[in-house]
Design an enzyme around this catalytic site. Structure first.
Site: not given
Length: 148
Positions: A43, A45, A69, A74, A93-94
């Protein structure tokens, strides 16, 4: 050490910033020594985990499943191998999205804006070198010495 952590842990959850030292922190060499069947959660990078090394580790069963995540490079396309892998969960990515986190971000942003309006140096500035720029001072502040 990271190596010891990977060899002994059933699950590893990564929470580090992406820096030159942490880029591909989880890589082919380290995953090859990891405890077989481990669970990997990232979660932090995307660049902290070498994607190709993770895919190989999943295929070989070294990593039994992964929850991500963030993913290197990305946003990723719908044909990305991680999205098709049956033992991988990818969220967009939330991971920090919650009422509490949004409230905290709102409050921190407002506090920073108030500090700036009052002529105080921001606490969380990412590029502090701009504070010495004459153009910034003239444009934003009436007194060029406000951030002295």
């Amino acid at each position: 050490s990271v190596e010891e952590l990977l060899t002994r842990s059933d699950a590893v959850s990564i929470h580090v910033p992406l820096t030159s030292e942490t880029r591909h922190l989880i890589n082919e060499e380290r995953l090859s020594r990891a405890k077989k069947g481990m669970v990997l959660v990232n979660t932090s990078r995307g660049g902290v985990v070498d994607t190709q090394a993770l895919i190989r580790a999943l295929e070989e069963g070294v990593v039994s499943c992964a929850a991500l995540d963030v993913v290197e490079g990305e946003p990723i396309g719908g044909d990305h191998p991680l999205l098709k892998h049956p033992n991988v969960i990818v969220t967009p990515h939330i991971g920090s999205a919650s009422v509490e986190s949004y409230r905290a971000m709102d409050e921190a942003s407002l506090e920073e804006a108030v500090r700036i309006v009052r002529g105080k140096k921001p606490l969380w500035i990412v590029n502090p070198e701009v504070l010495s720029s004459p153009k910034l001072r003239v444009r934003l502040f009436t007194s060029p010495a406000r951030f002295g």
